[in-house]
Design a protein around this motif. Structure first.
Motif, PDB file in Angstrom:
ATOM      1  N   PRO A 119       0.818  -1.222   0.000  1.00  0.00           N
ATOM      2  CA  PRO A 119       0.000   0.000   0.000  1.00  0.00           C
ATOM      3  C   PRO A 119       0.851   1.270   0.000  1.00  0.00           C
ATOM      4  N   VAL A 120       1.669   1.431  -1.032  1.00  0.00           N
ATOM      5  CA  VAL A 120       2.567   2.577  -1.143  1.00  0.00           C
ATOM      6  C   VAL A 120       1.924   3.623  -2.057  1.00  0.00           C
ATOM      7  N   TYR A 121       1.944   4.857  -1.604  1.00  0.00           N
ATOM      8  CA  TYR A 121       1.350   5.950  -2.391  1.00  0.00           C
ATOM      9  C   TYR A 121       2.055   6.062  -3.735  1.00  0.00           C
ATOM     10  N   GLY A 122       1.278   6.148  -4.829  1.00  0.00           N
ATOM     11  CA  GLY A 122       1.827   6.120  -6.186  1.00  0.00           C
ATOM     12  C   GLY A 122       2.194   7.474  -6.759  1.00  0.00           C
ATOM     13  N   ARG A 123       2.197   8.496  -5.932  1.00  0.00           N
ATOM     14  CA  ARG A 123       2.590   9.850  -6.362  1.00  0.00           C
ATOM     15  C   ARG A 123       1.683  10.402  -7.456  1.00  0.00           C
ATOM     16  N   GLU A 124       0.409   9.998  -7.397  1.00  0.00           N
ATOM     17  CA  GLU A 124      -0.529  10.459  -8.414  1.00  0.00           C
ATOM     18  C   GLU A 124      -0.634  11.979  -8.442  1.00  0.00           C
ATOM     19  N   ALA A 125      -0.476  12.615  -7.261  1.00  0.00           N
ATOM     20  CA  ALA A 125      -0.615  14.073  -7.225  1.00  0.00           C
ATOM     21  C   ALA A 125       0.464  14.785  -8.027  1.00  0.00           C
ATOM     22  N   LEU A 126       1.617  14.126  -8.219  1.00  0.00           N
ATOM     23  CA  LEU A 126       2.682  14.735  -9.021  1.00  0.00           C
ATOM     24  C   LEU A 126       2.290  14.879 -10.489  1.00  0.00           C
ATOM     25  N   LYS A 127       1.313  14.110 -10.919  1.00  0.00           N
ATOM     26  CA  LYS A 127       0.902  14.134 -12.320  1.00  0.00           C
ATOM     27  C   LYS A 127      -0.094  15.257 -12.617  1.00  0.00           C
ATOM     28  N   LEU A 128      -0.597  15.906 -11.570  1.00  0.00           N
ATOM     29  CA  LEU A 128      -1.602  16.943 -11.774  1.00  0.00           C
ATOM     30  C   LEU A 128      -0.991  18.182 -12.415  1.00  0.00           C
ATOM     31  N   SER A 129      -1.706  18.731 -13.368  1.00  0.00           N
ATOM     32  CA  SER A 129      -1.278  19.989 -13.979  1.00  0.00           C
ATOM     33  C   SER A 129      -1.711  21.159 -13.101  1.00  0.00           C
ATOM     34  N   GLN A 130      -1.195  22.343 -13.410  1.00  0.00           N
ATOM     35  CA  GLN A 130      -1.596  23.519 -12.656  1.00  0.00           C
ATOM     36  C   GLN A 130      -3.096  23.741 -12.771  1.00  0.00           C
ATOM     37  N   GLU A 131      -3.651  23.483 -13.962  1.00  0.00           N
ATOM     38  CA  GLU A 131      -5.087  23.661 -14.157  1.00  0.00           C
ATOM     39  C   GLU A 131      -5.885  22.672 -13.317  1.00  0.00           C
ATOM     40  N   GLU A 132      -5.418  21.429 -13.247  1.00  0.00           N
ATOM     41  CA  GLU A 132      -6.132  20.423 -12.458  1.00  0.00           C
ATOM     42  C   GLU A 132      -6.074  20.751 -10.964  1.00  0.00           C
ATOM     43  N   ARG A 133      -4.943  21.260 -10.519  1.00  0.00           N
ATOM     44  CA  ARG A 133      -4.838  21.659  -9.114  1.00  0.00           C
ATOM     45  C   ARG A 133      -5.785  22.818  -8.819  1.00  0.00           C
ATOM     46  N   ALA A 134      -5.829  23.767  -9.722  1.00  0.00           N
ATOM     47  CA  ALA A 134      -6.710  24.922  -9.532  1.00  0.00           C
ATOM     48  C   ALA A 134      -8.163  24.483  -9.481  1.00  0.00           C
ATOM     49  N   ALA A 135      -8.517  23.514 -10.321  1.00  0.00           N
ATOM     50  CA  ALA A 135      -9.896  23.032 -10.339  1.00  0.00           C
ATOM     51  C   ALA A 135     -10.244  22.342  -9.024  1.00  0.00           C
ATOM     52  N   LEU A 136      -9.326  21.561  -8.504  1.00  0.00           N
ATOM     53  CA  LEU A 136      -9.576  20.887  -7.233  1.00  0.00           C
ATOM     54  C   LEU A 136      -9.720  21.901  -6.093  1.00  0.00           C
ATOM     55  N   GLU A 137      -8.894  22.934  -6.126  1.00  0.00           N
ATOM     56  CA  GLU A 137      -8.982  23.951  -5.083  1.00  0.00           C
ATOM     57  C   GLU A 137     -10.266  24.753  -5.223  1.00  0.00           C
ATOM     58  N   ALA A 138     -10.746  24.909  -6.468  1.00  0.00           N
ATOM     59  CA  ALA A 138     -12.016  25.603  -6.689  1.00  0.00           C
ATOM     60  C   ALA A 138     -13.177  24.814  -6.098  1.00  0.00           C
ATOM     61  N   GLU A 139     -13.003  23.493  -6.005  1.00  0.00           N
ATOM     62  CA  GLU A 139     -14.026  22.646  -5.375  1.00  0.00           C
ATOM     63  C   GLU A 139     -14.020  22.792  -3.847  1.00  0.00           C
ATOM     64  N   GLY A 140     -13.006  23.483  -3.348  1.00  0.00           N
ATOM     65  CA  GLY A 140     -12.906  23.648  -1.905  1.00  0.00           C
ATOM     66  C   GLY A 140     -11.880  22.740  -1.256  1.00  0.00           C
ATOM     67  N   ARG A 141     -11.170  21.994  -2.092  1.00  0.00           N
ATOM     68  CA  ARG A 141     -10.163  21.109  -1.520  1.00  0.00           C
ATOM     69  C   ARG A 141      -8.890  21.895  -1.176  1.00  0.00           C
ATOM     70  N   LYS A 142      -8.331  21.569  -0.041  1.00  0.00           N
ATOM     71  CA  LYS A 142      -7.071  22.161   0.357  1.00  0.00           C
ATOM     72  C   LYS A 142      -6.013  21.069   0.375  1.00  0.00           C
ATOM     73  N   PRO A 143      -4.819  21.371  -0.116  1.00  0.00           N
ATOM     74  CA  PRO A 143      -3.824  20.307  -0.239  1.00  0.00           C
ATOM     75  C   PRO A 143      -3.128  19.974   1.081  1.00  0.00           C
ATOM     76  N   HIS A 144      -2.789  18.698   1.207  1.00  0.00           N
ATOM     77  CA  HIS A 144      -1.778  18.323   2.184  1.00  0.00           C
ATOM     78  C   HIS A 144      -0.485  18.147   1.392  1.00  0.00           C
ATOM     79  N   TRP A 145       0.641  18.164   2.086  1.00  0.00           N
ATOM     80  CA  TRP A 145       1.932  18.207   1.387  1.00  0.00           C
ATOM     81  C   TRP A 145       2.789  17.007   1.764  1.00  0.00           C
ATOM     82  N   ARG A 146       3.286  16.330   0.713  1.00  0.00           N
ATOM     83  CA  ARG A 146       4.135  15.151   0.895  1.00  0.00           C
ATOM     84  C   ARG A 146       5.580  15.458   0.510  1.00  0.00           C
TER      85      ARG A 146
END
Length: 459
Positions: free
Chosen positions: A118-145
């Motif tokens: 059960p090792v994290y696959g670093r999927e968040a590294l694949k997100l583009s700036q636009e995808e991150r902005a969209a997630l934050e627009a949904e109200g999501r706040k990032p945690h940092w690895r």
């Protein structure tokens, strides 16, 4: 290089005997090396950390004899962690992630179903700036690895990367960074988990050795990578085995399991607690040490068992008895006075009763017997009544002194024929109201003629 060690409890509860084990290993090692001991409160958990618990921890350590050379609080050092976080972000080693706990849990279950770790696959590294902005627009706040250095060029192709260190206790230790998930260092609410503040503080304070429980072994590999990323020297680590209850359960601060506060309130001696905390699970006999210096001489990291050690309260009782039975009057004078039972003959009293005290507060019971009016049980029958009448009549005249008991029992034996248990048991019951206790010879002068006569005549 001066040795600098630290004990870093979270002030979210009272210290228990397992926490003390870690504190003592660090304190004793620092003392052996003529080094510095730092008490550092890891109090970044604002919801559960309290000043009351922090003050209680300091009190508990002082009771044992641990007096830090320096005290620090992480809540007052946030700016240092913010600066370190920015350094890691600028280096591309701290990256934002937007998965919810539920999403992460489902992902781990899918990996397990496929027989994968059960090792994290670093999927968040694949997100583009636009995808991150969209997630934050949904109200999501990032945690940092933190991006572990377990790959050559492609972070999505991790490869075996061994972190090796010479553990102060366990010896050569190897952890594969590829077997670990990138650790979360900052929560979505912006608060820090334990890992980054610990590294930053150890680096800033110049900590040379970190001694802690072996549940932190894998954390050491992660923290070593963060030390390196921040350009800091990696301390020497040592991981000791953990303590459990006799039933094999882990100890918990929040449950109050074997808390130092409770042990102190119940009248245990600090060196009984300290001796067992250090020596349990170590080869050699477990015996009460006279002081922390003597305990430090017994400390041998190479003799610590690799498996968990069970803390047996019965063993603590044994150690405590041995210490109490040897305590001189000067060591208990203040505590006896605090019980409100101090007398002019108090030193002679302590010499008379200490062998019957498992803990110093037990003396209060015997003080009542020696210096107060007590109710003694009525004779069981006419034979016992006759025995008491004879004992009262045969009590030697004059002042009750050290030789009175021998002369008195000889006279009773000659008249009644009672001897052994038949002589001493009814006499003890009549004078103390109990079937057991300290030797009567030294106790009689403290009780005094008038109380002896009243008790023999009662019933």
């Amino acid at each position: 290089m001066t040795a600098i060690l630290r004990f870093a409890p979270s002030p979210t509860g009272r210290l228990h005997i397992g926490n003390l084990r870690t504190a003592l290993f660090n304190w004793l090692f620092a003392a052996r090396e003529n080094g510095t001991f730092v008490l550092r409160f890891d109090d970044t958990d604002k919801e559960r950390s309290t000043r009351e618990f922090a003050d209680g921890i300091a009190t508990d350590l002082a009771w044992i004899g641990i007096h830090p050379h320096k005290t620090a609080r992480q809540s007052e050092r946030i700016a240092l962690y913010d600066a370190a976080a920015e350094t890691l972000k600028s280096a591309g080693l701290l990256y934002p992630c937007y998965e919810t706990p539920d999403e992460l849990d489902r992902r781990r279950k899918r990996l397990a179903a496929r027989g994968l770790p059960p090792v994290y696959g670093r999927e968040a590294l694949k997100l583009s700036q636009e995808e991150r902005a969209a997630l934050e627009a949904e109200g999501r706040k990032p945690h940092w690895r933190f991006l572990l250095p377990n790959f050559e060029g492609d972070p999505f192709a991790p490869q075996r990367t061994d972190t090796r260190f010479d553990d102060l206790i366990r010896g050569e230790t190897v952890i594969d960074l590829a077997s670990l998930s990138d650790p979360v260092l900052i929560r979505a609410d912006g608060s820090y988990l334990y890992t980054l503040p610990s590294v930053v503080d150890d680096a800033e304070m110049g900590v040379t050795h970190v001694i802690r429980g072996d549940d932190h072994v894998t954390n050491t590999a992660v923290q070593a990578a963060i030390f390196t990323a921040l350009g800091a020297r990696v301390p020497r680590f040592g991981h000791h085995n953990l303590l459990t209850t006799v039933g094999g359960e882990g100890l918990s601060k929040r449950s109050g399991a074997l808390s130092l506060e409770t042990l102190r309130d119940e009248g245990y001696e600090p060196m009984a607690v300290a001796s067992l905390a250090v020596l349990v699970g170590m080869s050699g006999s477990i015996e009460p040490m006279a002081d922390l210096e003597a305990l430090g001489e017994r400390l041998d990291f190479g003799a610590i068992s690799a498996s968990a050690s069970k803390f047996d309260p019965a063993e603590l009782d044994r150690l405590n008895r041995e210490i109490v039975h040897a305590l001189p009057y000067a060591a208990v004078e203040g505590r006896l006075a605090a019980m409100g039972v101090g007398e002019s003959d108090w030193e002679a009293f302590w010499q008379a009763v200490r062998a019957n005290c498992d803990r110093v507060p037990d003396a209060k019971t015997w003080a009542g017997v020696a210096f107060r009016e007590i109710a003694v049980p009525a004779p069981d029958d006419e034979a016992e009544r006759a025995f008491r009448d004879a004992a009262l009549r045969l009590l030697p005249e004059g002042e009750i002194g050290p030789e009175t008991f021998k002369a008195w029992t000889s006279a009773i034996k000659a008249e009644t024929g009672a001897k052994g248990k038949a002589l001493f048991m009814p006499l003890r019951r009549a004078i103390t109201g109990l079937d057991h206790g300290p030797e009567l010879g030294p106790l009689l002068p403290l009780i005094g003629r008038q109380r002896i006569e009243r008790r023999l005549g009662a019933g």
